[in-house]
Design a protein around this motif. Structure first.
Motif, mmCIF file in Angstrom:
data_model
loop_
_atom_site.group_PDB
_atom_site.id
_atom_site.type_symbol
_atom_site.label_atom_id
_atom_site.label_comp_id
_atom_site.label_asym_id
_atom_site.label_seq_id
_atom_site.Cartn_x
_atom_site.Cartn_y
_atom_site.Cartn_z
ATOM 1 N N GLY A 70 0.769 -1.239 0.000
ATOM 2 C CA GLY A 70 0.000 0.000 0.000
ATOM 3 C C GLY A 70 0.799 1.287 0.000
ATOM 4 O O GLY A 70 0.235 2.378 -0.061
ATOM 5 N N TRP A 71 2.113 1.206 0.057
ATOM 6 C CA TRP A 71 2.977 2.389 0.071
ATOM 7 C C TRP A 71 2.897 3.098 -1.274
ATOM 8 O O TRP A 71 2.851 2.451 -2.317
ATOM 9 C CB TRP A 71 4.394 1.934 0.375
ATOM 10 N N GLN A 72 2.916 4.410 -1.267
ATOM 11 C CA GLN A 72 2.797 5.192 -2.495
ATOM 12 C C GLN A 72 4.091 5.883 -2.899
ATOM 13 O O GLN A 72 4.091 6.704 -3.819
ATOM 14 C CB GLN A 72 1.690 6.247 -2.328
ATOM 15 N N GLY A 73 5.195 5.552 -2.249
ATOM 16 C CA GLY A 73 6.461 6.232 -2.513
ATOM 17 C C GLY A 73 7.164 5.742 -3.766
ATOM 18 O O GLY A 73 6.627 4.955 -4.550
ATOM 19 N N ARG A 74 8.395 6.239 -3.933
ATOM 20 C CA ARG A 74 9.244 5.873 -5.070
ATOM 21 C C ARG A 74 10.575 5.349 -4.540
ATOM 22 O O ARG A 74 10.934 5.603 -3.392
ATOM 23 C CB ARG A 74 9.517 7.101 -5.939
ATOM 24 N N ALA A 75 11.312 4.673 -5.398
ATOM 25 C CA ALA A 75 12.619 4.137 -5.003
ATOM 26 C C ALA A 75 13.521 5.255 -4.479
ATOM 27 O O ALA A 75 14.260 5.057 -3.503
ATOM 28 C CB ALA A 75 13.282 3.427 -6.181
ATOM 29 N N GLU A 76 13.447 6.432 -5.085
ATOM 30 C CA GLU A 76 14.278 7.560 -4.664
ATOM 31 C C GLU A 76 14.019 7.947 -3.208
ATOM 32 O O GLU A 76 14.904 8.462 -2.531
ATOM 33 C CB GLU A 76 14.044 8.773 -5.571
ATOM 34 N N ASP A 77 12.810 7.694 -2.732
ATOM 35 C CA ASP A 77 12.460 8.021 -1.348
ATOM 36 C C ASP A 77 13.241 7.173 -0.352
ATOM 37 O O ASP A 77 13.367 7.546 0.816
ATOM 38 C CB ASP A 77 10.961 7.811 -1.103
ATOM 39 N N LEU A 78 13.759 6.038 -0.803
ATOM 40 C CA LEU A 78 14.481 5.135 0.095
ATOM 41 C C LEU A 78 15.990 5.340 0.068
ATOM 42 O O LEU A 78 16.710 4.723 0.859
ATOM 43 C CB LEU A 78 14.165 3.674 -0.261
ATOM 44 N N MET A 79 16.488 6.196 -0.812
ATOM 45 C CA MET A 79 17.932 6.367 -0.964
ATOM 46 C C MET A 79 18.617 6.841 0.326
ATOM 47 O O MET A 79 19.737 6.440 0.591
ATOM 48 C CB MET A 79 18.243 7.328 -2.109
ATOM 49 N N GLN A 80 17.961 7.653 1.109
ATOM 50 C CA GLN A 80 18.531 8.160 2.354
ATOM 51 C C GLN A 80 17.831 7.582 3.584
ATOM 52 O O GLN A 80 18.090 8.002 4.699
ATOM 53 C CB GLN A 80 18.448 9.692 2.394
ATOM 54 N N ALA A 81 16.967 6.611 3.372
ATOM 55 C CA ALA A 81 16.186 6.038 4.479
ATOM 56 C C ALA A 81 17.071 5.191 5.385
ATOM 57 O O ALA A 81 18.050 4.585 4.944
ATOM 58 C CB ALA A 81 15.043 5.191 3.927
ATOM 59 N N ASP A 82 16.693 5.148 6.649
ATOM 60 C CA ASP A 82 17.367 4.304 7.631
ATOM 61 C C ASP A 82 16.554 3.020 7.786
ATOM 62 O O ASP A 82 15.421 3.057 8.277
ATOM 63 C CB ASP A 82 17.459 5.032 8.974
ATOM 64 N N ILE A 83 17.123 1.920 7.324
ATOM 65 C CA ILE A 83 16.456 0.627 7.447
ATOM 66 C C ILE A 83 17.013 -0.065 8.685
ATOM 67 O O ILE A 83 18.225 -0.267 8.784
ATOM 68 C CB ILE A 83 16.671 -0.243 6.194
ATOM 69 N N GLU A 84 16.112 -0.380 9.609
ATOM 70 C CA GLU A 84 16.539 -1.046 10.841
ATOM 71 C C GLU A 84 17.217 -2.371 10.486
ATOM 72 O O GLU A 84 16.652 -3.193 9.774
ATOM 73 C CB GLU A 84 15.328 -1.310 11.735
ATOM 74 N N GLY A 85 18.445 -2.539 10.933
ATOM 75 C CA GLY A 85 19.212 -3.741 10.609
ATOM 76 C C GLY A 85 20.114 -3.553 9.407
ATOM 77 O O GLY A 85 20.883 -4.441 9.065
ATOM 78 N N GLY A 86 19.994 -2.412 8.731
ATOM 79 C CA GLY A 86 20.880 -2.063 7.639
ATOM 80 C C GLY A 86 20.689 -2.890 6.378
ATOM 81 O O GLY A 86 19.646 -3.530 6.180
ATOM 82 N N PRO A 87 21.708 -2.897 5.530
ATOM 83 C CA PRO A 87 21.626 -3.605 4.247
ATOM 84 C C PRO A 87 21.361 -5.104 4.382
ATOM 85 O O PRO A 87 20.675 -5.687 3.545
ATOM 86 C CB PRO A 87 22.997 -3.352 3.605
ATOM 87 N N MET A 88 21.873 -5.720 5.442
ATOM 88 C CA MET A 88 21.631 -7.153 5.624
ATOM 89 C C MET A 88 20.157 -7.431 5.888
ATOM 90 O O MET A 88 19.595 -8.391 5.358
ATOM 91 C CB MET A 88 22.496 -7.714 6.761
ATOM 92 N N ALA A 89 19.517 -6.602 6.691
ATOM 93 C CA ALA A 89 18.088 -6.785 6.962
ATOM 94 C C ALA A 89 17.276 -6.550 5.697
ATOM 95 O O ALA A 89 16.318 -7.276 5.423
ATOM 96 C CB ALA A 89 17.623 -5.846 8.077
ATOM 97 N N ALA A 90 17.677 -5.561 4.903
ATOM 98 C CA ALA A 90 16.979 -5.300 3.641
ATOM 99 C C ALA A 90 17.136 -6.493 2.703
ATOM 100 O O ALA A 90 16.168 -6.917 2.055
ATOM 101 C CB ALA A 90 17.522 -4.028 2.992
ATOM 102 N N SER A 91 18.336 -7.062 2.632
ATOM 103 C CA SER A 91 18.585 -8.232 1.776
ATOM 104 C C SER A 91 17.769 -9.436 2.228
ATOM 105 O O SER A 91 17.189 -10.150 1.400
ATOM 106 C CB SER A 91 20.070 -8.594 1.779
ATOM 107 N N ARG A 92 17.724 -9.660 3.538
ATOM 108 C CA ARG A 92 16.932 -10.781 4.066
ATOM 109 C C ARG A 92 15.441 -10.575 3.777
ATOM 110 O O ARG A 92 14.732 -11.521 3.422
ATOM 111 C CB ARG A 92 17.164 -10.956 5.563
ATOM 112 N N ALA A 93 14.966 -9.344 3.922
ATOM 113 C CA ALA A 93 13.554 -9.057 3.645
ATOM 114 C C ALA A 93 13.239 -9.297 2.171
ATOM 115 O O ALA A 93 12.210 -9.896 1.833
ATOM 116 C CB ALA A 93 13.215 -7.615 4.035
ATOM 117 N N ALA A 94 14.127 -8.860 1.288
ATOM 118 C CA ALA A 94 13.915 -9.053 -0.147
ATOM 119 C C ALA A 94 13.894 -10.542 -0.488
ATOM 120 O O ALA A 94 13.004 -11.003 -1.222
ATOM 121 C CB ALA A 94 15.015 -8.335 -0.936
#
Length: 109
Positions: A70-94
């Motif tokens: 349901g998110w309405q954002g764009r990829a550019e909105d995530l360029m400076q975002a702080d993802i809890e757990g960092g790149p590893m958490a993002a990779s695991r989520a993907a």
């Protein structure tokens, strides 16, 4: 990474302190495939299975999952975002999103 509902194909990820539920709906998968520069969704799955994915792959899956949730954002909105757990958490989520999109959760029939 916090848990989502795997039976609904959901993965939760905290971005900028806010919990988001990600899900690869058919529409999100179609948008993901249309935006891919090369290959198919199965190529993407194979890259994750072989741990040969790029940060671009991770970002594309996170954006698609957010949109499916349901998110309405764009990829550019995530360029400076702080993802809890960092790149590893993002990779695991993907990777988890792909797993849930193309297979039943463990223990399900």
């Amino acid at each position: 990474m916090q848990a989502g509902n795997p039976y609904a194909g959901e993965v939760a990820l905290v971005i900028d302190g806010q919990r988001h539920v990600l899900r690869l709906t058919l529409g999100a998968l179609a948008e993901l495939e249309a935006g891919m520069q090369a290959g198919s969704l199965m190529d993407l799955v194979q890259r994750f299975e072989n741990a040969r994915f790029s940060t671009r792959d991770v970002l594309a899956l996170i954006v698609a999952g957010l949109r499916g949730g349901g998110w309405q954002g764009r990829a550019e909105d995530l360029m400076q975002a702080d993802i809890e757990g960092g790149p590893m958490a993002a990779s695991r989520a993907a990777a988890r999103l792909l797993t849930l999109a193309f297979a039943l959760p463990e223990g399900a029939e």
